[in-house]
Design an enzyme around this catalytic site. Structure first.
Site, PDB file in Angstrom:
ATOM      1  N   LYS A 131      28.023  26.016  59.405  1.00  9.17           N
ATOM      2  CA  LYS A 131      28.226  26.159  57.897  1.00  9.17           C
ATOM      3  C   LYS A 131      27.362  27.140  57.214  1.00  9.17           C
ATOM      4  O   LYS A 131      26.274  27.030  57.872  1.00  9.17           O
ATOM      5  CB  LYS A 131      28.285  24.785  57.271  1.00  9.17           C
ATOM      6  CG  LYS A 131      28.895  24.532  56.019  1.00  9.17           C
ATOM      7  CD  LYS A 131      28.771  23.123  55.495  1.00  9.17           C
ATOM      8  CE  LYS A 131      29.325  22.889  54.038  1.00  9.17           C
ATOM      9  NZ  LYS A 131      29.233  21.617  53.727  1.00  9.17           N
ATOM     10  N   SER A 215      33.669  20.157  52.150  1.00 12.98           N
ATOM     11  CA  SER A 215      33.038  21.501  51.684  1.00 12.98           C
ATOM     12  C   SER A 215      32.745  22.521  53.159  1.00 12.98           C
ATOM     13  O   SER A 215      32.444  23.601  53.087  1.00 12.98           O
ATOM     14  CB  SER A 215      31.598  21.586  50.968  1.00 12.98           C
ATOM     15  OG  SER A 215      30.889  21.034  51.507  1.00 12.98           O
ATOM     16  N   SER A 239      32.367  15.928  53.231  1.00 10.20           N
ATOM     17  CA  SER A 239      32.634  17.223  53.367  1.00 10.20           C
ATOM     18  C   SER A 239      32.478  17.583  55.115  1.00 10.20           C
ATOM     19  O   SER A 239      32.705  18.630  55.339  1.00 10.20           O
ATOM     20  CB  SER A 239      31.370  18.155  52.685  1.00 10.20           C
ATOM     21  OG  SER A 239      31.496  18.245  51.492  1.00 10.20           O
TER      22      SER A 239
END
Length: 562
Positions: A131, A215, A239
């Protein structure tokens, strides 16, 4: 540097595409109407037979082959770079592409193997995606902010630009992993959908009418289309679990202090009431176990002051596997599960309710006990948890947007209206109240031993990740099913269960919503739009029960046929 934020965003967007070799470009990108599902045969059609074989192999089997020299690290890296390049063109899931560096790293691993006849570590030659909160040497970190382009977290002259690396990056390298891309996030990180002004919106590969989640949405999309065998996301309100669920993956939200977060970029850094945690997502449960065990073998507590000195505990895993071993004559003990059909705030849509029935019936058929979970009110927990995201009145987020003048997209625009910062006394009050709520919940969980026929406390709680299998764009309206876990700091693992069937998962036309929020979630579900989408649930355990919960989740996945 370009004058306007639009120009800067465009230049960055084009730079990402330019890093993809021309021979890997898709000439005629299909519209959503032309191709809703771009997984499986569709994306495989752009790959060689060997590339398909490599990229559709899970992390455990990949390292088995690279550790024996059956597959070269370089050929594995090239295959996943190719598939990731295709994924980005279809889904907008990458922020950073460093394929050349990955291939160079893989060649070095192959040279080591050729010289020494052994792998460099337990992740030898395994591609791992990250990420875009992880700092990687020679690679930018924008976290979706235009104002962070060309800086270190929005600052210049720090000396850290493209030099600083996060602690987990260092550990992954030492374990033999190959790092090759960083994946998309919603600017702010505070959304169940992934979108920003640089790359746009990240779509769900199984059903491009839907979001990939957030996210860690880029991770969910990339791994969901098998452009990565395993990757790392973060979770402060769901997330990791949201994109894992929406993309039919396994994902673990560990408790705080189990895995290292040191040296990563973040939003609202310094808000310590509810901490963000890092954890892996993958198509198989064994891949999660492989990564967690590997990271813990690096003794991260020696390099991250917030990590507990807690190596992988085989005894916790064996406790469950022994109980579930049908070949053991001394076995016969069963597990006890709680089930959340609804939290009484927002009612899950038909596919989620069917998934709960599938899991409950499968467990009961194996002799396990399933009881209704009736804990202290989640509403009280959520009320306190959501306050933590407003402590600074959005000052940190507003400052990041002000660097370029770019606008907040609708999914996070509520932060722009916050005005009052919490005082120290008000923050203390939230911390005290959350501690009280944790104690009440702990004692409720303890009390379940008296209610259970097994004589055990509930081993895991079965529940939704969200009211829907995945949200439609700009319609993620409720975070309550994930955030209660963060507030209590429990361990949670997502398990894929089924897929939406428009003929079965029909709308309940007689349903009467409890309020406008419930109505919004109810009305966003359309069987035609959702048909074929992944449907997943989460299994929640108590704090720091990662080994136990991974074992339980693996078992549940098997009994539901995943």
């Amino acid at each position: 540097m370009a004058d306007s934020w639009q120009d800067r965003a465009k230049q960055k967007r084009e730079a990402i595409l330019a890093a993809i070799p021309l021979e890997w470009r898709i000439k005629d990108l299909p519209s959503v109407e032309e191709k809703r599902d771009v997984t499986g045969d569709y994306i495989s059609g752009f790959l060689s037979e060997k590339e398909v074989a490599i990229t559709e192999t899970d992390a455990e089997k990949i390292v088995e082959k690279t550790a024996k020299g059956e597959w070269k690290a370089e050929e594995v890296a090239r295959a996943f770079c190719h598939r990731a390049a295709l994924a980005h063109q279809l889904l907008n899931c990458l922020h950073e592409v460093f394929f050349d560096a990955a291939i160079e790293s893989a060649r070095a691993l192959d040279a080591y193997f050729a010289e020494h006849g052994r792998p460099t570590g337990p992740l030898h030659g395994l591609p791992v995606s990250l990420k875009d909160q992880f700092h990687v040497k020679d690679v930018e970190t924008t976290m979706g902010y235009v104002g962070w382009i060309g800086t270190f977290e929005g600052k210049t002259g720090t000396g850290k630009e493209k030099v600083h690396e996060s602690e987990m990056v260092r550990e992954l390298r030492s374990l033999g992993a190959v790092l090759y891309c960083k994946t998309s996030v919603p600017h702010t990180l505070m959304s169940g959908e992934t979108m920003n002004n640089i790359i746009g919106y990240t779509f769900n590969p199984k059903n491009r009418n839907l979001t990939a989640g957030g996210s860690s949405g880029g991770e969910g999309a990339l791994i969901g289309i098998r452009g990565s065998p395993v990757g790392f996301g973060t979770d402060i309100g769901g997330s990791i679990r949201i994109p894992a669920a929406f993309n039919g993956l396994y994902g673990i939200r560990p408790s705080t202090g189990r895995l290292p977060y040191e040296g990563m970029a973040n939003s609202m850094d310094g808000q310590n009431t509810i901490l963000s945690v890092v954890g892996p997502l993958a198509p198989t449960l064994g891949s999660l176990r492989l990564l967690v065990k590997a990271i813990l073998s690096q003794q991260p507590w020696l390099h991250d002051p917030l990590v507990h000195e807690m190596p992988w505990r085989d005894s916790h895993e064996r406790e469950i596997t022994t109980l579930l071993n049908p070949e053991d004559p001394n076995s016969g003990a069963k597990l006890c599960f709680g089930v959340i059909a609804t939290d009484g705030i927002v009612t899950p849509t038909p596919p989620i309710r069917r998934a709960i029935d599938i899991v409950v019936n499968a467990l009961r058929s194996q002799g396990h006990e399933v009881v209704e979970w009736q804990p202290p009110s989640h509403r009280d927990i959520l009320d306190q948890a959501f306050k933590t995201w407003e402590f600074d009145a959005g000052t940190d987020l507003k400052g990041a947007f002000a660097l370029s003048g770019e606008p907040m997209l609708p999914q996070v625009s509520s932060f722009s209206t916050l005005e009052k910062q919490y005082s120290a006394a008000e923050i203390v009050a939230v911390n005290v109240r959350l501690r009280e709520l944790k104690k009440h919940y702990m004692e409720y969980w303890n009390s379940t031993a008296k209610l259970s026929k097994t004589g055990r406390c509930v081993d895991a709680v079965i529940g939704p990740v969200a009211p829907w299998p995945a949200a439609r764009p700009e319609k993620y309206a409720y975070y309550g099913y994930t955030t209660w876990v963060n507030a209590l700091d429990y361990t949670s693992v997502v398990v894929p269960v089924t897929e939406v069937d428009k003929k079965i998962d029909v709308v309940d036309k007689d349903y009467q919503p409890m309020d406008e929020r419930d109505r919004t979630c109810f009305e966003s579900y359309d069987p035609e739009i959702y048909d074929g989408a992944h449907v997943s649930l989460q299994l929640v355990g108590r704090r720091l029960q990662e080994e136990k919960m991974l074992a339980i989740a693996e078992y549940v996945g098997k009994v539901v046929g995943r």
